[in-house]
Scaffold this motif. Structure first.
Motif, PDB file in Angstrom:
ATOM      1  N   SER A 193     -23.329 -24.972 109.953  1.00  0.00           N
ATOM      2  CA  SER A 193     -21.919 -25.237 109.700  1.00  0.00           C
ATOM      3  C   SER A 193     -21.299 -26.106 110.778  1.00  0.00           C
ATOM      4  CB  SER A 193     -21.177 -23.898 109.619  1.00  0.00           C
ATOM      5  OG  SER A 193     -19.801 -24.070 109.830  1.00  0.00           O
ATOM      6  N   GLU A 223     -22.409 -14.926 109.775  1.00  0.00           N
ATOM      7  CA  GLU A 223     -21.257 -15.538 109.112  1.00  0.00           C
ATOM      8  C   GLU A 223     -19.959 -15.138 109.821  1.00  0.00           C
ATOM      9  OE1 GLU A 223     -20.826 -17.810 107.024  1.00  0.00           O
ATOM     10  OE2 GLU A 223     -18.876 -17.506 106.066  1.00  0.00           O
ATOM     11  N   ARG A 237     -19.815 -17.097 112.949  1.00  0.00           N
ATOM     12  CA  ARG A 237     -19.469 -18.491 112.662  1.00  0.00           C
ATOM     13  C   ARG A 237     -17.951 -18.639 112.525  1.00  0.00           C
ATOM     14  NH1 ARG A 237     -18.385 -21.991 108.233  1.00  0.00           N
ATOM     15  NH2 ARG A 237     -17.970 -20.186 106.910  1.00  0.00           N
ATOM     16  N   LYS A 238     -17.353 -17.736 111.752  1.00  0.00           N
ATOM     17  CA  LYS A 238     -15.900 -17.815 111.551  1.00  0.00           C
ATOM     18  C   LYS A 238     -15.150 -17.614 112.863  1.00  0.00           C
ATOM     19  CE  LYS A 238     -15.510 -16.882 106.695  1.00  0.00           C
ATOM     20  NZ  LYS A 238     -15.239 -15.983 105.595  1.00  0.00           N
ATOM     21  N   ILE A 263     -15.246 -20.832 114.806  1.00  0.00           N
ATOM     22  CA  ILE A 263     -14.321 -21.865 114.319  1.00  0.00           C
ATOM     23  C   ILE A 263     -12.897 -21.533 114.766  1.00  0.00           C
ATOM     24  CG2 ILE A 263     -13.315 -22.887 112.231  1.00  0.00           C
ATOM     25  CD1 ILE A 263     -16.095 -22.580 110.938  1.00  0.00           C
ATOM     26  N   ARG A 264     -12.532 -20.253 114.713  1.00  0.00           N
ATOM     27  CA  ARG A 264     -11.191 -19.857 115.174  1.00  0.00           C
ATOM     28  C   ARG A 264     -11.035 -20.135 116.667  1.00  0.00           C
ATOM     29  NH1 ARG A 264     -11.830 -15.244 111.624  1.00  0.00           N
ATOM     30  NH2 ARG A 264     -10.712 -15.827 109.729  1.00  0.00           N
ATOM     31  N   ASP A 285     -10.720 -24.012 117.069  1.00  0.00           N
ATOM     32  CA  ASP A 285      -9.452 -24.557 116.577  1.00  0.00           C
ATOM     33  C   ASP A 285      -8.276 -24.102 117.444  1.00  0.00           C
ATOM     34  OD1 ASP A 285     -10.212 -26.266 114.595  1.00  0.00           O
ATOM     35  OD2 ASP A 285     -10.164 -24.780 113.001  1.00  0.00           O
ATOM     36  N   LEU A 286      -8.346 -22.862 117.897  1.00  0.00           N
ATOM     37  CA  LEU A 286      -7.273 -22.347 118.750  1.00  0.00           C
ATOM     38  C   LEU A 286      -7.221 -23.111 120.067  1.00  0.00           C
ATOM     39  CD1 LEU A 286      -5.118 -20.090 119.022  1.00  0.00           C
ATOM     40  CD2 LEU A 286      -6.833 -18.763 120.242  1.00  0.00           C
ATOM     41  N   ARG A 339     -15.015 -36.612 113.207  1.00  0.00           N
ATOM     42  CA  ARG A 339     -15.849 -35.456 112.856  1.00  0.00           C
ATOM     43  C   ARG A 339     -17.291 -35.890 112.644  1.00  0.00           C
ATOM     44  NH1 ARG A 339     -12.331 -32.554 108.267  1.00  0.00           N
ATOM     45  NH2 ARG A 339     -13.884 -30.912 108.376  1.00  0.00           N
ATOM     46  N   MET A 387      -8.444  -8.040 108.906  1.00  0.00           N
ATOM     47  CA  MET A 387      -9.020  -9.399 109.019  1.00  0.00           C
ATOM     48  C   MET A 387      -8.050 -10.428 108.455  1.00  0.00           C
ATOM     49  SD  MET A 387     -11.529  -9.999 110.675  1.00  0.00           S
ATOM     50  CE  MET A 387     -12.404 -11.524 110.592  1.00  0.00           C
ATOM     51  N   TRP A 388      -8.050 -11.612 109.062  1.00  0.00           N
ATOM     52  CA  TRP A 388      -7.199 -12.678 108.562  1.00  0.00           C
ATOM     53  C   TRP A 388      -7.934 -13.402 107.444  1.00  0.00           C
ATOM     54  CZ3 TRP A 388      -9.467 -12.844 113.453  1.00  0.00           C
ATOM     55  CH2 TRP A 388      -8.792 -12.088 114.419  1.00  0.00           C
ATOM     56  N   ASN A 389      -7.185 -14.133 106.667  1.00  0.00           N
ATOM     57  CA  ASN A 389      -7.826 -14.951 105.643  1.00  0.00           C
ATOM     58  C   ASN A 389      -8.269 -16.268 106.272  1.00  0.00           C
ATOM     59  OD1 ASN A 389      -5.474 -16.302 105.998  1.00  0.00           O
ATOM     60  ND2 ASN A 389      -4.505 -15.483 104.167  1.00  0.00           N
ATOM     61  N   SER A 390      -8.465 -17.284 105.482  1.00  0.00           N
ATOM     62  CA  SER A 390      -8.989 -18.527 106.041  1.00  0.00           C
ATOM     63  C   SER A 390      -7.899 -19.440 106.562  1.00  0.00           C
ATOM     64  CB  SER A 390      -9.805 -19.255 104.976  1.00  0.00           C
ATOM     65  OG  SER A 390     -10.882 -18.445 104.615  1.00  0.00           O
ATOM     66  N   PHE A 434      -5.413 -20.831 109.444  1.00  0.00           N
ATOM     67  CA  PHE A 434      -5.210 -20.901 110.889  1.00  0.00           C
ATOM     68  C   PHE A 434      -3.781 -20.498 111.243  1.00  0.00           C
ATOM     69  CE2 PHE A 434      -4.279 -23.390 114.800  1.00  0.00           C
ATOM     70  CZ  PHE A 434      -5.213 -22.787 115.625  1.00  0.00           C
ATOM     71  N   PHE A 489      -3.528 -16.817 111.187  1.00  0.00           N
ATOM     72  CA  PHE A 489      -4.227 -16.326 112.376  1.00  0.00           C
ATOM     73  C   PHE A 489      -3.305 -16.407 113.589  1.00  0.00           C
ATOM     74  CE2 PHE A 489      -7.074 -17.808 115.951  1.00  0.00           C
ATOM     75  CZ  PHE A 489      -7.563 -16.545 116.290  1.00  0.00           C
ATOM     76  N   LEU A 490      -2.613 -17.551 113.733  1.00  0.00           N
ATOM     77  CA  LEU A 490      -1.685 -17.709 114.856  1.00  0.00           C
ATOM     78  C   LEU A 490      -0.508 -16.732 114.750  1.00  0.00           C
ATOM     79  CD1 LEU A 490      -1.128 -21.490 115.672  1.00  0.00           C
ATOM     80  CD2 LEU A 490      -2.455 -19.818 116.923  1.00  0.00           C
ATOM     81  N   HIS A 505      -9.281 -26.356 109.149  1.00  0.00           N
ATOM     82  CA  HIS A 505      -9.741 -24.996 109.410  1.00  0.00           C
ATOM     83  C   HIS A 505     -10.223 -24.342 108.116  1.00  0.00           C
ATOM     84  CE1 HIS A 505      -9.776 -21.357 111.910  1.00  0.00           C
ATOM     85  NE2 HIS A 505      -9.272 -20.704 110.882  1.00  0.00           N
ATOM     86  N   GLU A 552     -11.146 -25.840 105.407  1.00  0.00           N
ATOM     87  CA  GLU A 552     -12.325 -26.552 104.915  1.00  0.00           C
ATOM     88  C   GLU A 552     -13.593 -26.085 105.636  1.00  0.00           C
ATOM     89  OE1 GLU A 552     -12.060 -30.817 105.433  1.00  0.00           O
ATOM     90  OE2 GLU A 552     -14.236 -30.896 105.235  1.00  0.00           O
ATOM     91  N   LEU A 567     -14.057 -23.145 107.261  1.00  0.00           N
ATOM     92  CA  LEU A 567     -14.385 -21.743 106.999  1.00  0.00           C
ATOM     93  C   LEU A 567     -14.930 -21.547 105.597  1.00  0.00           C
ATOM     94  CD1 LEU A 567     -11.611 -19.508 108.606  1.00  0.00           C
ATOM     95  CD2 LEU A 567     -13.859 -20.057 109.464  1.00  0.00           C
ATOM     96  N   GLU A 568     -14.313 -22.203 104.625  1.00  0.00           N
ATOM     97  CA  GLU A 568     -14.683 -21.970 103.230  1.00  0.00           C
ATOM     98  C   GLU A 568     -15.763 -22.920 102.730  1.00  0.00           C
ATOM     99  OE1 GLU A 568     -13.219 -19.618 101.071  1.00  0.00           O
ATOM    100  OE2 GLU A 568     -12.272 -18.775 102.840  1.00  0.00           O
TER     101      GLU A 568
END
Lengths: 227, 271
Positions: A54, A72, A75-76, A79-80, A83-84, A211, B1-4, B6, B9-10, B111, B113, B115-116
């Motif tokens: 990924s 998984e 991985r998530k 990414i968090r 991005d954070l 990217r 848990m948060w969804n996808s 960002f 999440f913040l 984000h 894109e 994650l999912e």
């Protein structure tokens, strides 16, 4: 009141390590190797939707072997984390090193404190403009972290595939050769032909704009290596 | 848990990173009192933005000026941001809050894109922006308004689409064109007279740039083409093949030609 059984720390750690290794060795392998234009990720994966490889950030990618649900969620989380950090500071401040360290910390904590360790092995790679600056980190189920150069393998038959690659790998290979080598290496470990539908392939391509991550879908794969 | 998301999440984990708290003065919530109105004048505001559909998709554009009250705050502000390969957001309102929202929205889409493993639909993106605007409502009530236009190419419908918003997060789809900001009404007047459906790209670009020019002529908050410094409005085309910036040279050429034509017709009037 019965006394709890005493288990020595050595014994407990050894049991956990054996449990994790057993889980990982059942899974398939993933090869990561540096080629001419970047870093190639090659996984033996029969599913086309449940990915093992990924994108994480502009220059960073992730690969996980072992138990899908566990890598998984790692991985998530990665990414968090990325991005954070990129949101709070700048995109250039997001590095594979800090991500790999974060993974190492949380895997280490889970290994020593939880009853069940995670049955995963993960890779974090970052591409740079000059190839000698590329970074590849391999993080084990117990948080053990190592940085690798050239190529590395995670998952089931990692050691056998590494030995195969050691004899044949050369730096600066074009993509086509790198793909062929990866296929041969995986086939040598399982002693059977690998179908192209079962290959999950992606690259961090230095020539791309912002990217760098790109998946190589089956049509392109066929076009590069021939069917 | 948060969804996808960002943004979610913040808001749940790091609310201090979002400027959603309400401005207070001595414990009183600041609203329309004199000192507040005075301080709002010292905040830069971004002005005119527009979007219009044309044959190949949708154009989205904006001028470059930010103003503080009657003063120029900045001449080179970028108001049109690429969100992903098929969509862009243009922003007007309090510049700081606007730029922040555009940045957060870009990260939000990427984000999701990552994650999912797939893109949101264009409607999904437009809805998400609406939720984010709703989150900004407390600040908007105190004057820090954010009014975006969201435009993109809908790959499932094979057409460009335009969404406009109000400060409460209300989302409305426009079928031809839209312009907002302090000079929005003036730009809309030009578009209203000269717009036709399915315009070819070069005509559509000229019209969009002309509408921004008219807005700059009528509205003091909108910046026109600045030939001395070489600052021009920015414009993006979003087509089936993806999003592309219109290069500065082309924009300059269009403006030079337009100004020459206007000078000519002006001289005729005098005779």
């Amino acid at each position: 009141m019965p006394l709890p059984y005493y288990v020595s720390p050595e014994q407990m750690m050894q049991d956990k390590a054996e449990y994790a290794q057993k889980g990982i060795s059942k899974g398939r392998s993933i090869i990561v190797l540096e080629y001419q234009d970047g870093i190639l990720f090659f996984a033996d994966n029969p599913s086309s939707s449940l990915n093992k490889i990924s994108e994480v950030y502009d220059r960073i990618a992730f690969a996980g072997a072992g138990k899908y649900s566990e890598f998984e969620s790692l991985r998530k989380a990665g990414i968090r984390h990325a991005d954070l950090k990129g949101y709070a500071y700048s995109r250039e401040d997001v590095t594979a090193k800090s991500l790999a360290n974060a993974y190492s910390q949380s895997l280490g904590t889970i290994f020593s404190q939880e009853i069940k360790p995670l049955e995963v092995e993960i890779l974090v790679a970052e591409i740079h403009d000059s190839p000698d600056k590329n970074e590849i980190y391999r993080i084990l189920y117990d948080g053990n972290i190592s940085d690798e150069k050239g190529y590395t393998v995670i998952g089931g038959r990692a050691d056998a595939i590494k030995i195969f690659l050691k004899e044949r790998y050369s730096s600066n290979m074009p993509l086509k050769d790198a793909l062929k080598l990866s296929i041969e290496a995986l086939e040598s470990a399982v002693n059977m032909k690998l179908a192209q539908e079962n290959m999950e392939v992606a690259v961090l391509d230095r020539n791309k704009n912002r990217r760098k991550f790109r998946r190589i879908k089956i049509d392109e794969l066929t076009a590069i290596i021939g069917s | 848990m948060w969804n996808s998301s960002f943004y979610d999440f913040l808001t749940s984990q790091y609310p201090n990173m979002l400027s959603q708290s309400v401005l207070k003065y001595d414990g009183e919530i600041l609203t329309n009192n004199a000192s507040h109105n005075e301080s709002i004048k010292n905040i830069p505001f971004g002005t005119t933005i527009l979007a219009m559909k044309y044959r190949d998709g949708v154009i989205i554009a904006g001028d470059r000026m930010a103003t503080e009250g009657y003063q120029v705050a900045a001449r080179r502000v970028e108001k049109v941001y690429r969100c992903d390969d098929y969509s862009a957001i243009a922003i007007s309102g309090a510049a700081g809050a606007c730029i922040e929202m555009a940045r957060l929205f870009q990260i939000e889409l990427e984000h999701y894109e990552k994650l999912e493993g797939m893109h949101l639909t264009l409607d999904g993106k437009a809805n998400k922006l609406s939720l984010m605007l709703r989150g900004n409502l407390p600040l908007a009530m105190q004057g820090l308004i954010v009014i975006p236009i969201f435009a993109g190419y809908d790959l499932s419908k094979n057409e460009g689409r335009i969404y406009k918003y109000d400060i409460t997060g209300g989302r409305y789809e426009e079928t031809e064109y839209y312009s907002t900001g302090s000079g929005g009404k003036d730009a809309r007047s030009t578009l209203k007279k000269l717009y036709s459906a399915d315009m070819p790209e070069d005509k559509a670009i000229s019209l969009a740039l002309e509408a921004l020019y008219d807005a700059a002529e009528e509205d003091i908050g909108t910046g026109g083409p600045d030939m001395i410094r070489g600052i021009y409005p920015t414009l993006k085309m979003i087509r089936k093949t993806g999003i592309a910036d219109l290069d500065e040279e082309t924009i300059e050429t269009v403006y030079k030609r337009m100004i020459a034509n206007r000078q000519k017709s002006h001289k005729k009037e005098k005779l």
